[in-house]
Write a protein that holds these residues in place. Sequence first.
Motif, mmCIF file in Angstrom:
data_model
loop_
_atom_site.group_PDB
_atom_site.id
_atom_site.type_symbol
_atom_site.label_atom_id
_atom_site.label_comp_id
_atom_site.label_asym_id
_atom_site.label_seq_id
_atom_site.Cartn_x
_atom_site.Cartn_y
_atom_site.Cartn_z
ATOM 1 N N MET A 29 1.930 7.011 -2.654
ATOM 2 C CA MET A 29 1.701 6.807 -1.329
ATOM 3 C C MET A 29 0.820 5.712 -1.179
ATOM 4 O O MET A 29 -0.292 5.616 -1.350
ATOM 5 C CB MET A 29 1.198 7.906 -0.670
ATOM 6 N N PRO A 30 1.252 4.505 -0.700
ATOM 7 C CA PRO A 30 0.387 3.232 -0.324
ATOM 8 C C PRO A 30 -0.576 3.692 0.829
ATOM 9 O O PRO A 30 -0.245 4.179 1.649
ATOM 10 C CB PRO A 30 1.375 2.088 -0.002
ATOM 11 N N GLN A 31 -1.854 3.162 0.633
ATOM 12 C CA GLN A 31 -2.946 3.521 1.388
ATOM 13 C C GLN A 31 -3.737 2.339 1.740
ATOM 14 O O GLN A 31 -3.959 1.338 0.922
ATOM 15 C CB GLN A 31 -3.897 4.670 1.050
ATOM 16 N N PRO A 32 -4.099 2.239 3.137
ATOM 17 C CA PRO A 32 -4.934 1.075 3.556
ATOM 18 C C PRO A 32 -6.315 1.044 2.803
ATOM 19 O O PRO A 32 -6.909 2.206 2.602
ATOM 20 C CB PRO A 32 -5.159 1.107 5.088
ATOM 21 N N GLY A 33 -6.940 0.057 2.344
ATOM 22 C CA GLY A 33 -8.115 0.022 1.664
ATOM 23 C C GLY A 33 -8.192 -1.190 0.723
ATOM 24 O O GLY A 33 -7.385 -1.870 0.408
ATOM 25 N N ASP A 34 -9.487 -1.234 0.129
ATOM 26 C CA ASP A 34 -9.931 -1.982 -0.893
ATOM 27 C C ASP A 34 -8.762 -1.885 -2.162
ATOM 28 O O ASP A 34 -8.657 -3.214 -2.558
ATOM 29 C CB ASP A 34 -11.188 -2.208 -1.403
ATOM 30 N N GLU A 35 -8.312 -1.008 -2.687
ATOM 31 C CA GLU A 35 -7.624 -0.984 -3.718
ATOM 32 C C GLU A 35 -6.342 -2.002 -3.626
ATOM 33 O O GLU A 35 -5.896 -2.716 -4.757
ATOM 34 C CB GLU A 35 -6.954 0.251 -3.958
ATOM 35 N N ASN A 36 -5.806 -2.031 -2.411
ATOM 36 C CA ASN A 36 -4.757 -3.123 -2.362
ATOM 37 C C ASN A 36 -5.283 -4.360 -2.706
ATOM 38 O O ASN A 36 -4.427 -5.271 -3.054
ATOM 39 C CB ASN A 36 -4.132 -3.111 -0.884
ATOM 40 N N VAL A 37 -6.262 -4.809 -2.201
ATOM 41 C CA VAL A 37 -7.022 -6.066 -2.564
ATOM 42 C C VAL A 37 -7.007 -6.303 -4.209
ATOM 43 O O VAL A 37 -6.656 -7.344 -4.614
ATOM 44 C CB VAL A 37 -8.180 -6.311 -1.907
ATOM 45 N N TYR A 38 -7.778 -5.147 -4.757
ATOM 46 C CA TYR A 38 -7.634 -5.354 -6.263
ATOM 47 C C TYR A 38 -6.380 -5.348 -7.007
ATOM 48 O O TYR A 38 -6.221 -6.043 -7.804
ATOM 49 C CB TYR A 38 -8.536 -4.107 -6.950
ATOM 50 N N PHE A 39 -5.357 -4.968 -6.518
ATOM 51 C CA PHE A 39 -3.966 -4.757 -6.915
ATOM 52 C C PHE A 39 -3.500 -6.345 -6.935
ATOM 53 O O PHE A 39 -3.142 -6.999 -7.907
ATOM 54 C CB PHE A 39 -3.026 -4.153 -6.177
ATOM 55 N N TYR A 40 -3.731 -6.904 -5.655
ATOM 56 C CA TYR A 40 -3.368 -8.300 -5.766
ATOM 57 C C TYR A 40 -4.345 -9.307 -6.520
ATOM 58 O O TYR A 40 -3.681 -10.260 -7.133
ATOM 59 C CB TYR A 40 -3.523 -8.837 -4.292
ATOM 60 N N MET A 41 -5.597 -9.082 -6.751
ATOM 61 C CA MET A 41 -6.276 -9.720 -7.813
ATOM 62 C C MET A 41 -5.876 -9.644 -9.221
ATOM 63 O O MET A 41 -5.787 -10.642 -10.106
ATOM 64 C CB MET A 41 -7.910 -9.242 -7.659
ATOM 65 N N GLY A 42 -5.396 -8.416 -9.461
ATOM 66 C CA GLY A 42 -4.956 -8.354 -10.688
ATOM 67 C C GLY A 42 -3.508 -9.169 -10.988
ATOM 68 O O GLY A 42 -3.437 -9.642 -11.955
ATOM 69 N N LYS A 43 -2.738 -9.060 -9.950
ATOM 70 C CA LYS A 43 -1.474 -9.943 -9.692
ATOM 71 C C LYS A 43 -1.906 -11.307 -10.177
ATOM 72 O O LYS A 43 -1.421 -12.285 -10.873
ATOM 73 C CB LYS A 43 -0.605 -9.905 -8.595
ATOM 74 N N ILE A 67 -6.840 -3.407 -14.220
ATOM 75 C CA ILE A 67 -5.727 -3.497 -13.217
ATOM 76 C C ILE A 67 -4.668 -4.617 -13.540
ATOM 77 O O ILE A 67 -3.452 -4.555 -13.551
ATOM 78 C CB ILE A 67 -6.167 -3.636 -11.825
ATOM 79 N N ALA A 68 -5.035 -5.838 -14.105
ATOM 80 C CA ALA A 68 -4.379 -6.974 -14.304
ATOM 81 C C ALA A 68 -3.518 -6.583 -15.672
ATOM 82 O O ALA A 68 -2.230 -7.037 -15.706
ATOM 83 C CB ALA A 68 -5.332 -8.175 -14.700
ATOM 84 N N LEU A 69 -4.073 -5.685 -16.620
ATOM 85 C CA LEU A 69 -3.346 -5.366 -17.871
ATOM 86 C C LEU A 69 -2.088 -4.442 -17.484
ATOM 87 O O LEU A 69 -1.107 -4.706 -18.024
ATOM 88 C CB LEU A 69 -4.327 -4.629 -18.805
ATOM 89 N N ILE A 70 -2.409 -3.489 -16.475
ATOM 90 C CA ILE A 70 -1.565 -2.625 -16.120
ATOM 91 C C ILE A 70 -0.352 -3.234 -15.331
ATOM 92 O O ILE A 70 0.933 -3.131 -15.548
ATOM 93 C CB ILE A 70 -2.201 -1.250 -15.215
ATOM 94 N N TYR A 71 -0.795 -4.329 -14.744
ATOM 95 C CA TYR A 71 0.099 -5.127 -13.669
ATOM 96 C C TYR A 71 0.949 -6.008 -14.814
ATOM 97 O O TYR A 71 2.319 -6.082 -14.691
ATOM 98 C CB TYR A 71 -0.533 -6.157 -13.055
ATOM 99 N N LYS A 72 0.451 -6.551 -15.922
ATOM 100 C CA LYS A 72 1.113 -7.209 -16.670
ATOM 101 C C LYS A 72 2.352 -6.518 -17.422
ATOM 102 O O LYS A 72 3.241 -6.984 -17.801
ATOM 103 C CB LYS A 72 0.219 -7.835 -18.105
#
Length: 313
Positions: A29-43, A67-72
Motif C-alpha cells: 500500500m503506497p502511503q504519503p510521506g518521506d519514504e517516497n522521497v527516499y525511494f526516489y533518492m535510491g533511484k 534503499i539504492a541496493l534494493i532498487y538496483k
Amino acid sequence: MLKKDKLAYALFFLIAISFLFIASKGLAMPQPGDENVYFYMGKLITEGKAPYRDFFHAHPPFHIYLIALIYKIFGFNIVALKLIPLVSALISSFVIFKIAKEKFGNLEATISSLLFMFSYSVMFNSVFSLGIMTATMLMILGFYFLFNKNNYYLAGLFFGLAGITRLLALIPIFVVLSIMSLSNRKNFIKLSSAFLIIFLAVNISFILLFGNDYINAVYKFHLVKSAGINQNLNEYLDIVKLNWILFLSVSAFIFVKSKKPLSMLAIPSLVYLIFLLALKRLFGFYFIVVFPFLAIIGGYSIASIYKELKINN
C-alpha cells in the motif's frame, strides 16, 4: 528447562507470525510521506547521482544506500522496499527476545518481544521505510553483543552502523559509552574504537567528498529547524497514549524489588525520553529508538511482579 526453552521459542514464533499477518497488509500500500522521497533518492543513486551533492538528504548515508541496493536488485518494487523496516522490526524483536531470555528468563523474553512487536508505533512504522527501524535494529544488535556476549568490537561495529543510519541512535549509544568509560576503561576503549572506526570513517569520507554540503544537510539542518513546543508536547502525549500498554508496563518498574539488572537499559531510556522533549521538532517515529529498552524493562517488570505474587500466594 529444555522444554521451557522450546515453549518460549514457539511462543515467540507465534507472536512473530501474528505480527507479520497484521503488519504485512501495509506492504503493498503506497502511503504519503518521506519514504517516497527516499525511494526516489535510491533511484537517483542507481542512476549515478550522489546524495548531498546532487540532491538534499538530511540524514547519514547508510539507509539511503540500502534503499539504492534494493532498487538496483528489484527495481521499483514497493514490497521489497517496504520489507526493509519490516525485516528490521522482526530482527529487533528476536534480539529483544534473546537479550531478555539470556539475562532474565523465558517469561521475560516472551513478554518483552510481545510488548515491542504489538506496540502501536512499531506496528505502524514497520512498513514505512524511514530508516529509524533499521537504525534501531543495528543499535539493539550492538547492545546484545555488548551485554550478552561481552563482544565489545562487534558491539561497537553495530553502534557505528546505527550512527550512520540515523543520528537519533547516537543518544543511547553515547550514554552507554559514557557509563562504560566510568566503569571499565579497557572495555571502553575496545567499544569506542570499533564504533569510531565506522562512524568517523564514513563521516570523514563524505565530508572529503562533499564538504559543507554533507555537513549542512546532515548536521546543521537539524540545528536550524524552527521550534514547535506546543506541537511537540502534543506529539509526545499522543505517542504515550497510543502506546499506553508499553508505557504502563514500564511504570510497573517502580514496584520491582530488584532494579539493578535493568540499570543499563533504564538510564539510556530516561536520557533519550528527556532528550526528545528538548528537540525543536518532534515526530512520533523518533520514539522507536528507545522502544526495545522499554519493552525489556516492561517485560522484566511484569514477569517479576507475577513471580512475586505467585510466590506469596
